[in-house]
Design an enzyme around this catalytic site. Structure first.
Site, short mmCIF file in Angstrom:
data_model
loop_
_atom_site.label_atom_id
_atom_site.label_comp_id
_atom_site.label_asym_id
_atom_site.label_seq_id
_atom_site.Cartn_x
_atom_site.Cartn_y
_atom_site.Cartn_z
N ASP A 81 0.81 -1.22 0.00
CA ASP A 81 0.00 0.00 0.00
C ASP A 81 0.84 1.26 0.00
OD1 ASP A 81 -2.08 -1.82 0.22
OD2 ASP A 81 -3.20 -0.58 1.61
N CYS A 122 1.69 -8.58 3.26
CA CYS A 122 1.02 -7.28 3.23
C CYS A 122 -0.49 -7.40 2.97
CB CYS A 122 1.69 -6.38 2.19
SG CYS A 122 1.34 -4.62 2.40
N LYS A 124 -3.03 -7.10 0.84
CA LYS A 124 -3.85 -7.81 -0.14
C LYS A 124 -3.44 -9.26 -0.33
CE LYS A 124 -5.91 -3.95 -0.68
NZ LYS A 124 -5.14 -3.24 0.37
N SER A 470 -7.80 5.14 4.75
CA SER A 470 -6.83 4.36 5.50
C SER A 470 -7.38 3.93 6.85
CB SER A 470 -5.55 5.19 5.71
OG SER A 470 -4.73 4.60 6.68
#
Length: 583
Positions: A81, A122, A124, A470
């Site tokens: 991200d 991370c 995803k 976020s």
């Protein structure tokens, strides 16, 4: 070992060609009929999240070979991200989740491998791995590969999320940036995912709750002995799952997804877990409305942890207090304890081995941090398919906001509206046309929210958007992921300046106070003609992506029925029993 799908007729054209390839790789002839397992290594040199995964692979290969299994490492795309969000305003981030799923399918299903073990890191990667497991339905174990040692944990001034927040505010206010580079140099002190309870650690916990990771796997410090123990136990669990043909669809069920929803509410996890859990359910062919589960259970689930960014506790403290395993033990009276783990044990059996709550970092059911939901799903005339808000722990309010709409087509235009005076105290900023198909890929609105904070407007201006923001954002009245999105014909696309919007976080209502007949006569929303999609992957994504109510999965035919879900405007939630206020 049972019959294996990887064992093609040995003298068939494909069987003999596979033998030629695999013998050349040094695999002994007598081993060619053994189980063949994919090690899904979602690795990249682009970010710290993945920097240690390549070191895990040889250890995992050794563990699997020692148990009579032939491992094959495969690679997928690896989004971060903070790094791969630079191009096209971050719109590659969510679509990369589904690209991971397709990567895995092409390699694992194409080669007819028997099982897979996934190195999750991370944001995803974990949902991508779980979605692929549900789609392929072959024995699978997910290994949460841990979080980074942060500057905050080392007694310094910031972690990567804090640096990101400070830099975003400075960009809006024109404030000093002299110390930012020095803070950034000390923010990340080891490989691993962001240390807070944002999407990565939330999804690691979900993998454990769903039974797709070994018990006690999350959260975990990257590179620690506990992580290596999890790696070894995961290899053993995969072989056991192979021997007993224990597949993901026996683990990912309506009951285990509901358990995951409860757990996210109990720890104040990432709002992104809603769409990811829905997508996992779709791929595993589970009939469940995850948005509705969050909406209902959110008002019936006590908060048992207060971890950054929701509260003061560090993830290290949360792990040391027992992590997900202890939370599950305390939550067990509210969970389905009969759900299975990849180890073959039930959730209740697993919880019996977990340590009890310490009462400080993790609290018991009868003494929670609070009873207001950290994740609030709203429905109403402006969001028939749902929308989501994130709240701090405990929640000081405000819980209701009613005001006139000021409509913007992107975050930059909305930020300019603050400076120009178009956006004033009491207004509801509407940023629309940036949903999964409108962006396409989901636009980020965090910079606008940081601008509100920088100007002291976070409690006097609300936000409603079909984009996302976020996990750092959990103050003020900020509502995202409105569904149906504007580009899909949702009511958000017909909002005009001055229309009154009513947001009630207590009852879970998001309403547009405009006469329905008047609204029906307004023209449909038209996306801006100058959208930059690049003419490649994002254009393909726009054509295939399903609504957020279906987890934003991809489907080749919009009328295929696998993904589409029509959701009528649900009651706001006055019918939902609410927990009493915490002592």
């Amino acid at each position: 070992m049972r019959d294996l799908r990887s064992n093609l007729p040995p003298t068939s054209a494909l069987g003999i060609a596979r033998r030629a390839h695999w013998r050349s790789l040094g695999i002994p002839a007598e081993d060619l009929t053994r189980p063949k397992v994919a090690i899904v290594n979602t690795s990249s040199d682009l970010a710290a999240c993945y920097a240690h995964l390549d070191d895990i692979v040889p250890v995992l290969k050794h563990e699997l070979r020692a148990r009579g299994v032939i491992p094959f490492e495969i690679r997928t795309t690896a989004p971060s991200d903070f790094v791969t969000s630079a191009g096209r305003a971050g719109r590659y981030i969510l679509p990369s989740r589904d690209l991971i799923v397709d990567d895995i399918e092409a390699a694992v299903e194409g080669a007819k491998l028997d099982a897979m073990i996934c190195l999750s890191s991370c944001d995803k990667t974990t949902p991508g791995h779980l979605m692929a497991a549900g789609r392929l339905d072959i024995p699978t174990v997910v290994i949460p590969c841990g979080y980074q040692h942060s500057g905050l944990a080392a007694g310094r001034e910031a972690d990567v999320e804090e640096v990101f927040l400070l830099a975003s505010k400075a960009a809006v206010t024109g404030g000093p940036t002299d110390e930012l580079e020095e803070l950034a140099d000390d923010a990340i002190l080891s490989p691993g995912v962001c240390a807070g309870l944002a999407t990565a650690n939330s999804m690691h916990i979900i993998a454990e709750v769903l039974g797709m990771a070994v018990p006690g796997a999350a959260p975990v410090r990257a590179g620690s002995e506990r992580m290596w123990d999890s790696v070894r136990r995961s290899a053993a669990a995969l072989v056991d799952a192979l021997e007993h043909d224990r597949r993901p669809r026996t683990l990912i069920t309506a009951g285990s997804i509901r358990n995951a929803v409860r757990t996210m509410l109990a720890v104040g996890g990432s709002i992104n877990t809603i769409k990811h859990l829905q997508a996992i359910g779709i791929e595993a062919r589970v009939e469940i409305d995850v948005w509705e589960e969050f909406r209902v259970l959110g008002r019936q689930t006590p908060l048992l942890a207060s971890v950054r960014p929701n509260g003061p506790a560090l993830t290290e403290q949360f792990e040391d207090a027992g992590g997900a395993a202890t939370v599950l033990r305390e939550l067990l009276p509210l969970l389905d304890g009969d759900q299975l783990s990849v180890t073959g044990r039930t959730l209740a059996e697993v919880c019996a081995q977990a340590r009890p709550a310490d009462g400080e970092i993790i609290r018991p059911l009868d003494r929670p941090f609070g009873t207001d939901p950290a994740i609030t799903v709203l429905r109403g005339s402006l969001a028939p398919g749902g929308a989501v808000a994130k709240r701090p722990v405990p929640d000081p309010g405000p819980h209701r906001f009613t005001g006139p709409a000021r409509v913007f087509s992107n975050r930059e235009e909305a930020i300019a509206g603050i400076t120009s005076g178009r956006l004033r105290e009491g207004d509801v900023a509407v940023i629309r046309g940036i949903g999964v198909s409108g962006a396409p890929g989901m636009g980020m609105t965090s910079a606008f929210i940081f601008a509100l904070h920088a100007r002291g407007l976070q409690h006097s201006v609300a936000l409603v958007t079909d984009g996302q923001f976020s996990g750092l954002v959990n103050q003020g009245v900020t509502v995202g992921e409105v569904s149906p999105e504007a580009a899909a014909g949702g009511p958000l696309g017909k909002v005009r300046d001055g229309d009154v919007i009513d947001i009630d976080l207590r009852t879970g209502a998001l309403d547009l106070l405009v006469d329905p007949e008047e609204l029906a006569e307004r023209p449909a929303f038209q996306p801006p003609a100058d959208r930059d999609t690049g003419g490649g992957f994002l254009d393909q994504y726009e054509q295939l992506v399903q609504p957020l109510s279906c987890g934003a999965v991809l489907c080749a035919r919009k009328d295929a029925g696998r993904c589409e879900r029509e959701t009528a405007a649900a009651p706001a939630g006055a019918d939902i029993p609410i927990l009493k206020e915490a002592p």
